[in-house]
Design a protein around this motif. Structure first.
Motif, PDB file in Angstrom:
ATOM      1  N   VAL A 228       0.834  -1.199   0.000  1.00 53.99           N
ATOM      2  CA  VAL A 228       0.000   0.000   0.000  1.00 53.99           C
ATOM      3  C   VAL A 228       0.874   1.256   0.000  1.00 53.99           C
ATOM      4  CG1 VAL A 228      -1.771   1.276   1.265  1.00 53.99           C
ATOM      5  CG2 VAL A 228      -1.889  -1.225   1.136  1.00 53.99           C
ATOM      6  N   ASP A 229       1.950   1.244   0.788  1.00 52.90           N
ATOM      7  CA  ASP A 229       2.871   2.389   0.786  1.00 52.90           C
ATOM      8  C   ASP A 229       3.512   2.557  -0.593  1.00 52.90           C
ATOM      9  OD1 ASP A 229       2.311   2.879   3.426  1.00 52.90           O
ATOM     10  OD2 ASP A 229       4.054   1.777   4.194  1.00 52.90           O
ATOM     11  N   ARG A 232       1.165   4.295  -2.902  1.00 54.25           N
ATOM     12  CA  ARG A 232       1.097   5.746  -2.691  1.00 54.25           C
ATOM     13  C   ARG A 232       2.227   6.461  -3.434  1.00 54.25           C
ATOM     14  NH1 ARG A 232      -0.163   4.054   2.851  1.00 54.25           N
ATOM     15  NH2 ARG A 232      -2.403   4.390   3.237  1.00 54.25           N
ATOM     16  N   ASN A 260      -8.236  -7.624  -0.897  1.00 55.26           N
ATOM     17  CA  ASN A 260      -8.387  -6.369  -0.161  1.00 55.26           C
ATOM     18  C   ASN A 260      -7.206  -5.433  -0.441  1.00 55.26           C
ATOM     19  OD1 ASN A 260      -9.520  -4.540   1.697  1.00 55.26           O
ATOM     20  ND2 ASN A 260      -8.206  -5.315   3.339  1.00 55.26           N
ATOM     21  N   THR A 261      -5.993  -5.987  -0.368  1.00 53.71           N
ATOM     22  CA  THR A 261      -4.804  -5.170  -0.658  1.00 53.71           C
ATOM     23  C   THR A 261      -4.759  -4.753  -2.126  1.00 53.71           C
ATOM     24  OG1 THR A 261      -3.536  -6.255   1.103  1.00 53.71           O
ATOM     25  CG2 THR A 261      -2.278  -5.140  -0.628  1.00 53.71           C
ATOM     26  N   ASN A 263      -7.273  -4.270  -4.101  1.00 55.68           N
ATOM     27  CA  ASN A 263      -8.256  -3.206  -4.302  1.00 55.68           C
ATOM     28  C   ASN A 263      -7.722  -1.862  -3.820  1.00 55.68           C
ATOM     29  OD1 ASN A 263     -10.208  -4.874  -5.434  1.00 55.68           O
ATOM     30  ND2 ASN A 263     -11.078  -5.424  -3.444  1.00 55.68           N
ATOM     31  N   LYS A 264      -7.024  -1.870  -2.665  1.00 54.60           N
ATOM     32  CA  LYS A 264      -6.453  -0.627  -2.135  1.00 54.60           C
ATOM     33  C   LYS A 264      -5.407  -0.073  -3.101  1.00 54.60           C
ATOM     34  CE  LYS A 264      -7.093  -1.550   2.815  1.00 54.60           C
ATOM     35  NZ  LYS A 264      -6.394  -1.794   4.099  1.00 54.60           N
ATOM     36  N   ILE A 265      -4.557  -0.953  -3.615  1.00 55.85           N
ATOM     37  CA  ILE A 265      -3.500  -0.521  -4.550  1.00 55.85           C
ATOM     38  C   ILE A 265      -4.126   0.142  -5.774  1.00 55.85           C
ATOM     39  CG2 ILE A 265      -1.712  -1.344  -6.124  1.00 55.85           C
ATOM     40  CD1 ILE A 265      -1.020  -3.479  -4.033  1.00 55.85           C
ATOM     41  N   LYS A 267      -7.163   1.450  -6.098  1.00 54.62           N
ATOM     42  CA  LYS A 267      -7.901   2.662  -5.757  1.00 54.62           C
ATOM     43  C   LYS A 267      -6.968   3.840  -5.521  1.00 54.62           C
ATOM     44  CE  LYS A 267     -11.480   4.386  -2.618  1.00 54.62           C
ATOM     45  NZ  LYS A 267     -12.350   4.054  -1.461  1.00 54.62           N
ATOM     46  N   ILE A 268      -5.851   3.611  -4.854  1.00 54.60           N
ATOM     47  CA  ILE A 268      -4.904   4.690  -4.557  1.00 54.60           C
ATOM     48  C   ILE A 268      -4.333   5.285  -5.840  1.00 54.60           C
ATOM     49  CG2 ILE A 268      -2.619   5.164  -3.562  1.00 54.60           C
ATOM     50  CD1 ILE A 268      -3.346   3.187  -1.325  1.00 54.60           C
TER      51      ILE A 268
END
Length: 342
Positions: A228-229, A232, A260-261, A263-265, A267-268
């Motif tokens: 996730v970092d 970003r 879940n991870t 999807n976060k990647i 979306k960011i």
């Protein structure tokens, strides 16, 4: 035809300005030096005159000099012949594809239709193949549609490795894609490191359109950089990430994909996350990606220019040399006739 520096034509009037402003060039004539010159002048009562003279050019000399100056000035203005516009195309988008080569990619739970016909002319039934084999086949077809893009390839397992830097050579990219195998990068899964390596690869990219297709069938287990970092940082660099999880959201246990991870990647980075639980689903996903981010060209056009000054300077030099030779020969003949007469 066109002049690259038309303001240089102002130099045409420069000789006339110099002719009007500067004094004439005086050339000394043959003379005898007398120590008592002043006495002779006083005795005869005559006023002394200049011993120099202004030599007059012949008409052919003046014409040759004027023609030379006009041609030289035109050459300085750089006359060019403009050709037809030439349009060049270059890659408008860089797409990096990061593929998970962990041990779980060896599972034979995907169906791949055979392209070879059977004896009766019908296509053979779909066969069970490993996840990696199915992915290779589908990515190979996908790359054929990316004409206009530069493709890169990253493989990751326990670590992430750049397999193919960005290239427009699709055939080379497909060859190296076919050569990769499971566990060549280690048995674990380093999603964050793969994203981090793609960021470094994009640092050498000159295009504004940057896309990362991240394909994995597991969860991050060995990254030194949190996924996730890393996402970003990728978003700050203008990289869109499309994630493709090879598996089902219903899977549990060690083979569970961390959707879940993923999807976060996505979306960011303003990308999208997909679930590829079958070969058909993956093919549809790749088709969607192709529509969302179609291959892109950048077109540049320029006008070819051919310099014309050699065609002006060459004849001028020939004319000038011919005039000089004719005057030199004429002067030599006159001297010889005088000598003969004497």
């Amino acid at each position: 035809m066109s002049l690259e520096y038309p303001w240089m034509l102002l130099l045409l009037i420069l000789p006339f300005i110099i002719f009007k402003v500067s004094p004439a060039y005086m050339q000394p004539a043959a003379s005898i030096y007398l120590p008592f010159f002043s006495r002779i002048v006083a005795a005869t009562g005559q006023a002394p005159t200049s011993g120099s003279q202004i030599k007059q050019r012949k008409r052919i000399q003046a014409l040759a000099l004027l023609l030379s100056w006009i041609v030289i000035t035109l050459c300085i203005a750089r006359p060019v012949l403009i050709g037809e516009p030439i349009v060049t195309q270059k890659a408008g988008r860089d797409m990096m594809i990061a593929v998970d080569l962990s041990q779980s990619m060896e599972q034979k739970d995907y169906l791949l239709p055979s392209e070879e016909p059977s004896q009766d002319g019908q296509l053979k039934a779909a066969s069970n193949v490993s996840r990696l084999v199915a992915l290779k086949s589908l990515l190979s077809s996908f790359s054929q549609q990316r004409d206009g893009d530069r493709l890169g390839l990253i493989v990751f397992g326990s670590g992430a490795y750049l397999q193919v830097p960005f290239t427009e050579d699709v055939r080379l990219w497909q060859t190296l894609l076919e050569q990769m195998d499971t566990q060549m990068a280690g048995p674990a899964t380093a999603i964050g490191d793969a994203v981090g390596l793609s960021i470094r690869a994009f640092e050498r990219s000159n295009t504004s359109q940057r896309i990362l297709l991240l394909v994995t069938d597991g969860s991050d287990t060995s990254s030194r950089l949190d996924p996730v970092d890393a996402a970003r940082v990728a978003a700050a660099e203008g990289i869109e990430i499309f994630t493709l999880g090879m598996g089902s959201v219903d899977t549990v246990g060690d083979d569970q994909v961390d959707f879940n991870t993923l999807n976060k990647i996505a979306k960011i980075t303003n990308g999208r996350a997909f679930e590829g639980n079958s070969s058909t689903a993956i093919a549809e996903i790749l088709a969607q990606i192709d529509k969302i981010a179609p291959a892109k060209y950048q077109q540049n056009s320029f006008l070819p220019k051919s310099d014309l000054y050699p065609w002006l300077l060459g004849p001028m030099l020939v004319i000038y040399i011919c005039v000089w030779l004719s005057l030199t020969i004429a002067a030599a003949v006159r001297v010889r006739r005088r000598a003969y007469a004497d």
